[in-house]
Design a protein around this motif. Structure first.
Motif, PDB file in Angstrom:
ATOM      1  N   LYS A 105       0.810  -1.231   0.000  1.00  0.00           N
ATOM      2  CA  LYS A 105       0.000   0.000   0.000  1.00  0.00           C
ATOM      3  C   LYS A 105       0.835   1.268   0.000  1.00  0.00           C
ATOM      4  N   ASP A 172      -3.486   2.726  -7.583  1.00  0.00           N
ATOM      5  CA  ASP A 172      -3.912   2.350  -6.235  1.00  0.00           C
ATOM      6  C   ASP A 172      -5.355   1.856  -6.289  1.00  0.00           C
ATOM      7  N   ASP A 173      -5.821   1.273  -5.171  1.00  0.00           N
ATOM      8  CA  ASP A 173      -7.239   0.959  -5.031  1.00  0.00           C
ATOM      9  C   ASP A 173      -7.970   2.285  -4.834  1.00  0.00           C
ATOM     10  N   GLY A 174      -9.229   2.334  -5.215  1.00  0.00           N
ATOM     11  CA  GLY A 174      -9.990   3.553  -4.981  1.00  0.00           C
ATOM     12  C   GLY A 174     -11.211   3.638  -5.870  1.00  0.00           C
ATOM     13  N   SER A 213      -8.078   7.941  -4.328  1.00  0.00           N
ATOM     14  CA  SER A 213      -7.189   6.830  -4.024  1.00  0.00           C
ATOM     15  C   SER A 213      -7.295   6.458  -2.545  1.00  0.00           C
ATOM     16  N   ASP A 214      -7.219   5.170  -2.238  1.00  0.00           N
ATOM     17  CA  ASP A 214      -7.324   4.736  -0.834  1.00  0.00           C
ATOM     18  C   ASP A 214      -6.135   5.187   0.010  1.00  0.00           C
ATOM     19  N   ASN A 215      -4.949   5.278  -0.610  1.00  0.00           N
ATOM     20  CA  ASN A 215      -3.738   5.545   0.175  1.00  0.00           C
ATOM     21  C   ASN A 215      -3.024   6.852  -0.127  1.00  0.00           C
ATOM     22  N   LYS A 241     -15.738   0.619  -7.497  1.00  0.00           N
ATOM     23  CA  LYS A 241     -14.488   0.196  -6.862  1.00  0.00           C
ATOM     24  C   LYS A 241     -13.446  -0.226  -7.890  1.00  0.00           C
TER      25      LYS A 241
END
Length: 299
Positions: A105, A172-174, A213-215, A241
């Motif tokens: 991450k 990134d995830d998001g 973005s998640d991070n 997602k």
């Protein structure tokens, strides 16, 4: 000659440019410059060339292109003779298992195969300086309120050469919001052109979207079209997602650019990229490669 930094070999290399002679003639000679202003930057030229690249006729360009630029076809889903047109070959997809990136991450990855310039966004003027031209973030986005959120942040400019893999991915995830389109011209984004045309990125057709973005907080993804890029195709699902490494979209034929705007104090760019960028030299990076890490706050 365009010099870039090869970080794997830790040395400078010279870029092999598709159509270099024509580019130099267009952007550096008096006759070429007249042609550029009258025709080349206009949509119709890109459109006609795009039609040719979509036709079966253009298939015969593929093998020569692969050998001239030494393209490693082992990463891609299809063999060279399986493409119906040059455009189809141009935005070829990579085999899933060949798309390698860190799931960590804290690691910030490159969204594309490209040459990268990492530039600080000035906190006073909210501009970035490319090849001696100041680009205002507000002009780039056409949105003053959004631009303000990136003051003092980072702009990561990924230049995709015609020989590169032309799909771009999420870092990134998001969740990614809807794409906004900004009309414009079709100048080349090659450094030869950047030195001759004031404010290419603000003149050119472009699209942007905000990626939550998640991070790494909210990142603005900007895709800039260029000479002969018929279009920018978004393939992601808006407001749903997204996983790190997933495809966001692709460019049809031509050189093109992806710009990421990152907020202040979110990431630390790897030292080698930072050092080269300060000298105005691009670093070659591959999709999924680590280019920085999350900035740890010291309390």
């Amino acid at each position: 000659m365009i010099k870039y930094y090869n970080r794997k070999k830790e040395k400078y290399e010279i870029e092999n440019i598709a159509g270099e002679k024509i580019l130099r003639w267009t952007y550096e000679s008096p006759v070429g410059k007249t042609f550029l202003e009258l025709f080349i930057k206009r949509k119709v030229v890109s459109k006609l060339y795009g039609m040719y690249c979509n036709s079966k006729l253009s298939r015969k360009k593929i093998n020569g292109f692969i050998s001239e630029f030494n393209i490693d076809m082992s990463r891609f889903k299809n063999k060279e003779n399986e493409y119906k047109s040059f455009n189809e070959f141009f935005y070829r997809g990579i085999e899933e298992e060949k798309l390698i990136f860190s799931k960590d991450k804290d690691i910030f990855i490159s969204p594309a195969d490209s040459k990268l310039l990492a530039l600080n966004i000035s906190s006073k003027k909210n501009t970035i300086n490319i090849k001696g031209f100041d680009y205002s973030i507000e002009d780039l986005l056409g949105d003053g309120k959004l631009a303000k959120e990136y003051e003092g942040g980072l702009s990561l400019i990924f230049r995709l050469c015609p020989t590169d893999y032309h799909r771009f991915h999420f870092i990134d995830d998001g969740v990614c919001l809807k794409t906004k389109k900004i009309k414009g011209k079709y100048y080349s984004v090659n450094p030869i052109a950047l030195e001759k045309v004031d404010k290419v990125f603000i003149e050119n057709k472009r699209e942007y979207s905000v990626f939550k973005s998640d991070n790494f907080k909210e990142i603005v993804y900007i895709e800039v079209g260029a000479t002969c890029v018929g279009s920018i195709i978004q393939t992601y699902n808006e407001n749903s997602k997204i996983c790190k490494g997933e495809e966001k979209g692709y460019f049809k034929f031509g050189g093109s650019t992806v710009i990421l705007l990152v907020k202040k104090d979110v990431i630390t760019i790897d030292e080698d990229i930072k050092n080269q960028s300060e000298k105005g030299i691009e670093t070659s990076v591959n999709i999924g490669e680590r280019i920085g890490t999350i900035k740890k706050m010291h309390h």
